[in-house]
Design an enzyme around this catalytic site. Structure first.
Site, PDB file in Angstrom:
ATOM      1  N   LYS A 100       0.780  -1.330   0.057  1.00 26.09           N
ATOM      2  CA  LYS A 100       0.035   0.142   0.173  1.00 26.09           C
ATOM      3  C   LYS A 100       0.837   1.393  -0.096  1.00 26.09           C
ATOM      4  O   LYS A 100       0.446   2.515  -0.550  1.00 26.09           O
ATOM      5  CB  LYS A 100      -0.861   0.163   1.198  1.00 26.09           C
ATOM      6  CG  LYS A 100      -1.929  -0.971   1.425  1.00 26.09           C
ATOM      7  CD  LYS A 100      -3.232  -0.681   0.877  1.00 26.09           C
ATOM      8  CE  LYS A 100      -4.467  -1.700   0.551  1.00 26.09           C
ATOM      9  NZ  LYS A 100      -4.234  -3.101   1.118  1.00 26.09           N
ATOM     10  N   GLU A 122      -9.866   6.223   3.028  1.00 31.18           N
ATOM     11  CA  GLU A 122     -10.983   5.102   3.598  1.00 31.18           C
ATOM     12  C   GLU A 122      -9.802   4.029   4.137  1.00 31.18           C
ATOM     13  O   GLU A 122      -8.663   3.913   3.475  1.00 31.18           O
ATOM     14  CB  GLU A 122     -11.722   4.680   2.849  1.00 31.18           C
ATOM     15  CG  GLU A 122     -11.534   3.514   1.840  1.00 31.18           C
ATOM     16  CD  GLU A 122     -10.186   4.151   0.813  1.00 31.18           C
ATOM     17  OE1 GLU A 122     -10.018   5.205   0.517  1.00 31.18           O
ATOM     18  OE2 GLU A 122      -9.483   3.178   0.248  1.00 31.18           O
ATOM     19  N   SER A 389       2.031  -9.785  -0.979  1.00 27.59           N
ATOM     20  CA  SER A 389       1.704  -8.289  -0.680  1.00 27.59           C
ATOM     21  C   SER A 389       1.868  -7.876   0.674  1.00 27.59           C
ATOM     22  O   SER A 389       1.948  -6.542   0.616  1.00 27.59           O
ATOM     23  CB  SER A 389       0.123  -8.472  -1.110  1.00 27.59           C
ATOM     24  OG  SER A 389      -0.689  -9.106  -0.466  1.00 27.59           O
TER      25      SER A 389
END
Ligand SMILES: *Cc1c(COP(=O)(O)O)cnc(C)c1O
Length: 408
Positions: A100, A122, A389
């Site tokens: 991210k 969010e 990830s």
């Protein structure tokens, strides 16, 4: 090639200027947000072609986020499966624990370019919120994170992390009180404060230019894999596998390989408790074309167009819509999709920890489940790369609870 074969897709012509990935994508927002999306699109277009922007982003990715990440040969997992060589792309080693941060850094730089000093985002599991809070602290931007009340309780540690880094975390009490409602609130805030505020969306979703822009900020994952596997094996992998929530880690991982027809690409969705309504989040297993939160794509909805409840053991995959680029490449048979269920994920989570000394995020573990199944079917000289990830530190409390183990 046969005369009837479809011409290869130029991946750089996707999406078109209107943000369409074939019949998917586009722009579906209130009038009041059109100017902001156009400003963002124009700013991004300039930044993308500006060597100074790319240079700066590269520097922050290296010094703040910890790129490049390693491509790791998982020797014991390979031996356990007895087939293809398994490599793990170690996005779990990045600062704040997942891919991210690639996107959060890129978008924070864009916010600065646009002179916007306030950022909103969010978050579901909290990973995107933590990454956004970190980059806002780094660049001195005001930061407000919207999070469903249920998620805030489930992910209390991530809420505290965000607050430590100076973010204000706002609890959302509407509906199911999870990610979908948090996105609604963030969009409401954006409409109200659009002049001062940039919305850092966390996946390859929403209205144009987000799906394209978020994809581009994650392309570095696949670019590194390409270099690393060529250096190590002297050839491209036979197969690449990634988990798909909104689809950002997967599309970033796959993008550099879309033209290489001999590299099979597989996305893995959340099968939850199994493929019955309300028990899973596998959009390609029963989802239909629709519009949700700015984007036309595959959505889990009932016959009235009401969004279905979703479930997954991993909060990061628990969303009713999939990124539009995935729907496009699925139609073209370029990327195929599978799903992994909660119980398989729990088993693979523990196996990876025991065999490799790596605790994977529950999201990433979905890719491990499918990867292990396929590795077993492949020859020993074949190569499989799985995108890890994120790391599983955030998940250990939940896993302990499911296993009935008391910690602390
Ligand atoms: C958020 C998250 C995902 C799902 O998001 P995508 O946009 O599909 O990548 C997957 N893995 C981890 C570790 C995450 O934090």
């Amino acid at each position: 090639m046969s005369a009837t074969a479809a011409p290869p897709i130029d991946r750089f012509s996707i999406p078109d200027a209107g943000g369409h990935f074939g019949r998917y994508g586009g722009v579906f927002v209130p009038e009041t947000l059109m100017t902001a999306l156009e400003e963002l699109g124009a700013t991004y277009e300039k930044a993308r072609q500006d060597p100074a922007f790319q240079q700066e982003l590269k520097l922050h990715l290296k010094e703040f986020a910890g790129r490049p990440t390693q491509l790791y040969f998982a020797g014991r997992l390979t031996e356990h499966c007895g087939g293809a060589k398994i490599y793990l792309k170690r996005e779990d080693l990045l600062h704040t624990g997942a891919h991210k941060i690639n996107n959060a850094l890129g978008q924070a730089l864009l916010a600065r370019r646009m002179g916007k000093k306030r950022v909103i985002a969010e978050t579901g599991a909290g990973q995107h919120g933590v990454a956004t809070a970190a980059v806002c602290a780094k660049f001195g931007l005001e930061c407000v994170i919207y999070m469903g009340a249920v998620d805030m309780e489930r992910q209390a540690l991530n809420v505290f992390r965000m607050r430590l880094m100076g973010a204000e975390v706002r609890s959302v009490e509407a509906g199911q009180r999870t990610l979908k409602e948090a996105i609604n609130e963030a969009m409401r805030d954006w409409v109200t404060n659009v002049r001062s505020t940039h919305y850092i969306l966390g996946s390859a979703l929403g209205s144009h230019p987000y799906p394209m822009m978020v994809r581009d900020f994650h392309r570095v994952i696949g670019q590194e894999v390409r270099e690393q596997i060529l250096a190590r094996e002297g050839r491209l992998p036979d197969e690449m596998i990634a988990c798909v929530g909104g689809g950002s880690n997967a599309i970033g991982f796959f993008f550099e390989f879309l033209q290489d027809e001999n590299v099979r690409l597989v996305g893995v969705e959340a099968g939850g408790r199994g493929i019955t309504r309300g028990d899973h989040a596998a959009r390609f297993e029963g989802g239909k074309l629709g519009v949700l939160q700015g984007c036309k794509t595959y959505i889990l909805q009932n016959t009235d167009g009401q969004i279905e409840l979703t479930h997954s053991v991993s909060a990061g995959l628990d969303y009713a819509a999939i990124g539009p680029e995935h729907a496009f490449y699925r139609d073209r048979n370029r990327i195929s999709y599978a799903y992994a269920c909660d119980d398989e994920v729990m088993a693979a989570f523990q196996l990876c920890a025991k065999l490799e000394g790596i605790i994977p995020a529950l999201e990433s573990t979905h890719a491990l489940v499918e990867g292990m199944k396929r590795a077993k079917e492949m020859r020993k000289d074949e190569i499989l790369v799985i995108n890890l990830s994120g790391r599983g530190d955030k998940d250990v409390n939940q896993v302990a609870k499911i296993l009935g183990v008391k910690v602390g």
